[in-house]
Design a protein around this motif. Sequence first.
Motif: not given
Length: 157
Positions: A134-139
């Motif tokens: 999954p995507e890791g987020g903004a950071y």
Amino acid sequence: MPPIPSQYIRRAAEWTDAFDTINLTYDGRFLRRKVLTTTRGTRFLVDLAHTTSLDQGDAFELEDGRLVEVVAANENLLEVTGVDLARIAWHVGNRHTPCQIEAERLLIQRDHVIRNMLQLIGAEVREIVEPFRPEGGAYGHGRTQPHDHGHVHDHAH
């Protein structure tokens, strides 16, 4: 024989030549301290300073300098498709559900409540078994501690 200690992580772009691999699920790739066993049977103790989120291609650095590559294991997932994939993705994100975003589909962990909600808004949902990234987020690494921006490996060689 006690497990070999491992206190450092090398991110995917920081290394080459692993001596072995370890298959870990998405949940298994979020750890701080745990004994793991590689594909070839080497036991090692992960003992990190902070709970850390690992990605496909990262590596554990063992005390003796050898590297163990992290491989995303197959998991039971839901493949989500539909004509308005952006709107469907918004609903998944609104529920803070980890999501692998691709051009033609979304992948999420199996959850009958989310599945029912997605079907109600017109999504097509089918069960599959694949690695989950999954995507890791903004950071970047979305599950790490709030002020840890991925700088896990901080010792000199």
